[in-house]
Motif scaffolding. Structure first.
Motif, PDB file in Angstrom:
ATOM      1  N   GLU A 163       0.829  -1.209   0.000  1.00 36.25           N
ATOM      2  CA  GLU A 163       0.000   0.000   0.000  1.00 36.25           C
ATOM      3  C   GLU A 163       0.863   1.259   0.000  1.00 36.25           C
ATOM      4  OE1 GLU A 163      -3.224   0.200   2.734  1.00 36.25           O
ATOM      5  OE2 GLU A 163      -3.296  -1.963   2.938  1.00 36.25           O
ATOM      6  N   ALA A 164       0.440   2.243  -0.786  1.00 38.46           N
ATOM      7  CA  ALA A 164       1.133   3.532  -0.816  1.00 38.46           C
ATOM      8  C   ALA A 164       0.537   4.429   0.258  1.00 38.46           C
ATOM      9  CB  ALA A 164       0.991   4.179  -2.184  1.00 38.46           C
ATOM     10  N   LEU A 165       1.406   5.091   1.011  1.00 32.37           N
ATOM     11  CA  LEU A 165       0.964   6.031   2.037  1.00 32.37           C
ATOM     12  C   LEU A 165       1.346   7.438   1.607  1.00 32.37           C
ATOM     13  CD1 LEU A 165       2.253   4.062   5.150  1.00 32.37           C
ATOM     14  CD2 LEU A 165      -0.058   4.067   4.206  1.00 32.37           C
ATOM     15  N   TYR A 166       0.404   8.365   1.702  1.00 30.30           N
ATOM     16  CA  TYR A 166       0.647   9.742   1.304  1.00 30.30           C
ATOM     17  C   TYR A 166       0.488  10.659   2.510  1.00 30.30           C
ATOM     18  CZ  TYR A 166       0.170   7.912  -3.384  1.00 30.30           C
ATOM     19  OH  TYR A 166       0.342   7.196  -4.525  1.00 30.30           O
ATOM     20  N   SER A 167       1.396  11.584   2.655  1.00 28.44           N
ATOM     21  CA  SER A 167       1.315  12.562   3.731  1.00 28.44           C
ATOM     22  C   SER A 167       0.764  13.860   3.156  1.00 28.44           C
ATOM     23  CB  SER A 167       2.692  12.806   4.337  1.00 28.44           C
ATOM     24  OG  SER A 167       2.619  13.849   5.266  1.00 28.44           O
ATOM     25  N   THR A 168      -0.267  14.407   3.790  1.00 24.23           N
ATOM     26  CA  THR A 168      -0.859  15.648   3.291  1.00 24.23           C
ATOM     27  C   THR A 168      -0.552  16.830   4.193  1.00 24.23           C
ATOM     28  OG1 THR A 168      -2.898  15.160   4.470  1.00 24.23           O
ATOM     29  CG2 THR A 168      -2.753  14.452   2.163  1.00 24.23           C
ATOM     30  N   TYR A 169       0.216  16.616   5.258  1.00 27.39           N
ATOM     31  CA  TYR A 169       0.550  17.710   6.150  1.00 27.39           C
ATOM     32  C   TYR A 169       1.597  18.608   5.505  1.00 27.39           C
ATOM     33  CZ  TYR A 169      -1.856  15.115   9.788  1.00 27.39           C
ATOM     34  OH  TYR A 169      -2.802  14.467  10.520  1.00 27.39           O
ATOM     35  N   PRO A 170       1.358  19.924   5.520  1.00 20.50           N
ATOM     36  CA  PRO A 170       2.377  20.823   4.980  1.00 20.50           C
ATOM     37  C   PRO A 170       3.618  20.808   5.870  1.00 20.50           C
ATOM     38  CG  PRO A 170       0.543  22.060   5.916  1.00 20.50           C
ATOM     39  CD  PRO A 170       0.203  20.615   6.025  1.00 20.50           C
ATOM     40  N   ILE A 171       4.749  21.158   5.280  1.00 23.86           N
ATOM     41  CA  ILE A 171       5.990  21.194   6.049  1.00 23.86           C
ATOM     42  C   ILE A 171       6.610  22.590   5.967  1.00 23.86           C
ATOM     43  CG2 ILE A 171       6.514  18.733   5.833  1.00 23.86           C
ATOM     44  CD1 ILE A 171       8.434  19.416   3.571  1.00 23.86           C
ATOM     45  N   LYS A 172       7.390  22.926   6.962  1.00 26.42           N
ATOM     46  CA  LYS A 172       8.064  24.215   7.024  1.00 26.42           C
ATOM     47  C   LYS A 172       9.495  24.040   6.525  1.00 26.42           C
ATOM     48  CE  LYS A 172       7.345  26.482  10.790  1.00 26.42           C
ATOM     49  NZ  LYS A 172       7.407  27.027  12.155  1.00 26.42           N
ATOM     50  N   VAL A 173       9.889  24.876   5.566  1.00 24.78           N
ATOM     51  CA  VAL A 173      11.250  24.835   5.038  1.00 24.78           C
ATOM     52  C   VAL A 173      11.843  26.239   5.069  1.00 24.78           C
ATOM     53  CG1 VAL A 173      10.867  22.841   3.526  1.00 24.78           C
ATOM     54  CG2 VAL A 173      10.520  25.141   2.644  1.00 24.78           C
ATOM     55  N   THR A 174      13.155  26.320   5.112  1.00 24.84           N
ATOM     56  CA  THR A 174      13.840  27.597   5.033  1.00 24.84           C
ATOM     57  C   THR A 174      14.147  27.884   3.567  1.00 24.84           C
ATOM     58  OG1 THR A 174      14.824  27.269   7.206  1.00 24.84           O
ATOM     59  CG2 THR A 174      15.855  28.905   5.780  1.00 24.84           C
ATOM     60  N   VAL A 175      13.716  29.052   3.098  1.00 28.25           N
ATOM     61  CA  VAL A 175      13.971  29.478   1.723  1.00 28.25           C
ATOM     62  C   VAL A 175      14.679  30.823   1.772  1.00 28.25           C
ATOM     63  CG1 VAL A 175      12.009  28.227   0.766  1.00 28.25           C
ATOM     64  CG2 VAL A 175      11.725  30.594   1.501  1.00 28.25           C
ATOM     65  N   GLY A 176      15.082  31.291   0.629  1.00 31.90           N
ATOM     66  CA  GLY A 176      15.776  32.575   0.589  1.00 31.90           C
ATOM     67  C   GLY A 176      17.260  32.373   0.763  1.00 31.90           C
ATOM     68  N   GLY A 177      17.922  33.427   1.152  1.00 31.96           N
ATOM     69  CA  GLY A 177      19.374  33.340   1.220  1.00 31.96           C
ATOM     70  C   GLY A 177      19.931  33.270  -0.184  1.00 31.96           C
ATOM     71  N   ALA A 178      21.123  32.801  -0.312  1.00 33.72           N
ATOM     72  CA  ALA A 178      21.759  32.713  -1.627  1.00 33.72           C
ATOM     73  C   ALA A 178      22.847  31.651  -1.587  1.00 33.72           C
ATOM     74  CB  ALA A 178      22.367  34.059  -2.019  1.00 33.72           C
ATOM     75  N   THR A 179      23.111  31.090  -2.736  1.00 32.10           N
ATOM     76  CA  THR A 179      24.275  30.234  -2.916  1.00 32.10           C
ATOM     77  C   THR A 179      25.230  31.013  -3.800  1.00 32.10           C
ATOM     78  OG1 THR A 179      22.923  28.248  -2.748  1.00 32.10           O
ATOM     79  CG2 THR A 179      25.093  28.008  -3.768  1.00 32.10           C
ATOM     80  N   ILE A 180      26.451  31.211  -3.320  1.00 31.98           N
ATOM     81  CA  ILE A 180      27.400  32.086  -4.003  1.00 31.98           C
ATOM     82  C   ILE A 180      28.684  31.321  -4.331  1.00 31.98           C
ATOM     83  CG2 ILE A 180      28.779  34.194  -3.805  1.00 31.98           C
ATOM     84  CD1 ILE A 180      26.719  35.135  -1.706  1.00 31.98           C
ATOM     85  N   PHE A 181      29.117  31.456  -5.572  1.00 36.09           N
ATOM     86  CA  PHE A 181      30.400  30.916  -6.011  1.00 36.09           C
ATOM     87  C   PHE A 181      31.248  32.095  -6.474  1.00 36.09           C
ATOM     88  CE2 PHE A 181      27.173  27.738  -6.862  1.00 36.09           C
ATOM     89  CZ  PHE A 181      27.727  26.580  -6.343  1.00 36.09           C
ATOM     90  N   VAL A 182      32.507  32.119  -6.094  1.00 40.47           N
ATOM     91  CA  VAL A 182      33.444  33.135  -6.578  1.00 40.47           C
ATOM     92  C   VAL A 182      34.557  32.391  -7.297  1.00 40.47           C
ATOM     93  CG1 VAL A 182      34.990  35.016  -5.956  1.00 40.47           C
ATOM     94  CG2 VAL A 182      32.894  34.648  -4.627  1.00 40.47           C
ATOM     95  N   VAL A 183      34.704  32.678  -8.590  1.00 42.63           N
ATOM     96  CA  VAL A 183      35.699  31.967  -9.390  1.00 42.63           C
ATOM     97  C   VAL A 183      36.630  32.957 -10.084  1.00 42.63           C
ATOM     98  CG1 VAL A 183      34.240  29.937  -9.751  1.00 42.63           C
ATOM     99  CG2 VAL A 183      34.117  31.817 -11.360  1.00 42.63           C
ATOM    100  N   ASP A 184      37.839  32.528 -10.331  1.00 47.66           N
ATOM    101  CA  ASP A 184      38.811  33.352 -11.048  1.00 47.66           C
ATOM    102  C   ASP A 184      38.423  33.444 -12.513  1.00 47.66           C
ATOM    103  OD1 ASP A 184      40.557  33.866  -8.887  1.00 47.66           O
ATOM    104  OD2 ASP A 184      41.500  31.907  -9.150  1.00 47.66           O
ATOM    105  N   VAL A 185      38.622  34.620 -13.095  1.00 45.61           N
ATOM    106  CA  VAL A 185      38.406  34.830 -14.515  1.00 45.61           C
ATOM    107  C   VAL A 185      39.779  34.919 -15.166  1.00 45.61           C
ATOM    108  CG1 VAL A 185      37.500  36.401 -16.276  1.00 45.61           C
ATOM    109  CG2 VAL A 185      36.221  36.012 -14.152  1.00 45.61           C
ATOM    110  N   GLU A 186      40.067  33.969 -16.041  1.00 43.21           N
ATOM    111  CA  GLU A 186      41.369  33.934 -16.700  1.00 43.21           C
ATOM    112  C   GLU A 186      41.515  35.049 -17.723  1.00 43.21           C
ATOM    113  OE1 GLU A 186      43.620  30.844 -19.594  1.00 43.21           O
ATOM    114  OE2 GLU A 186      42.747  30.011 -17.760  1.00 43.21           O
ATOM    115  N   ARG A 187      40.413  35.334 -18.415  1.00 43.52           N
ATOM    116  CA  ARG A 187      40.464  36.355 -19.454  1.00 43.52           C
ATOM    117  C   ARG A 187      39.118  37.060 -19.520  1.00 43.52           C
ATOM    118  NH1 ARG A 187      42.130  35.214 -25.724  1.00 43.52           N
ATOM    119  NH2 ARG A 187      41.475  37.233 -26.552  1.00 43.52           N
ATOM    120  N   PHE A 188      39.139  38.380 -19.716  1.00 41.59           N
ATOM    121  CA  PHE A 188      37.921  39.164 -19.837  1.00 41.59           C
ATOM    122  C   PHE A 188      38.076  40.132 -20.997  1.00 41.59           C
ATOM    123  CE2 PHE A 188      35.944  43.305 -18.904  1.00 41.59           C
ATOM    124  CZ  PHE A 188      34.604  42.932 -18.940  1.00 41.59           C
TER     125      PHE A 188
END
Length: 110
Positions: free
Chosen positions: A82-107
């Motif tokens: 039997e498949a069981l489904y959960s219908t309760y909403p969940i709380k998640v953290t959103v926002g913020g940012a994911t940041i990468f800083v990389v060297d540029v060899e040529r511009f």
């Protein structure tokens, strides 16, 4: 020269791009989709001199604060045959940012 790649939520991108441009940073905006919540987000490409990297990160930190959001829970599991489904909403953290800083060899600006 450095390239900052910042992945932010769509709802933060307008204010962030405006703030970066007010501070004389040039920004390229790409529409992307996140893997965790499967919702749209925005990836910003920001080319800067090395001494200005920290200022860009400060601006991103100020604009893109994490916040909690309630989302529908679409999790399902199987118990025996039997498949069981959960219908309760969940709380998640959103926002913020994911940041990468990389060297540029040529511009070049043509």
């Amino acid at each position: 020269m450095k390239m900052i790649i910042a992945i932010v939520q769509n709802q933060d991108q307008r204010v962030l791009v405006e703030t970066l441009m007010e501070n004389e940073f040039h920004v390229t905006k790409l529409a992307t989709t996140g893997g965790f919540l499967k919702v749209g987000n925005t990836t910003l490409l920001i080319g800067v001199e090395e001494e200005r990297v920290e200022r860009v990160i400060e601006i991103i930190r100020e604009v893109c604060e994490p916040r909690e959001q309630i989302i529908p829970n679409t999790t399902n599991t199987t118990l025996g045959t039997e498949a069981l489904y959960s219908t309760y909403p969940i709380k998640v953290t959103v926002g913020g940012a994911t940041i990468f800083v990389v060297d540029v060899e040529r511009f070049e600006k043509i």
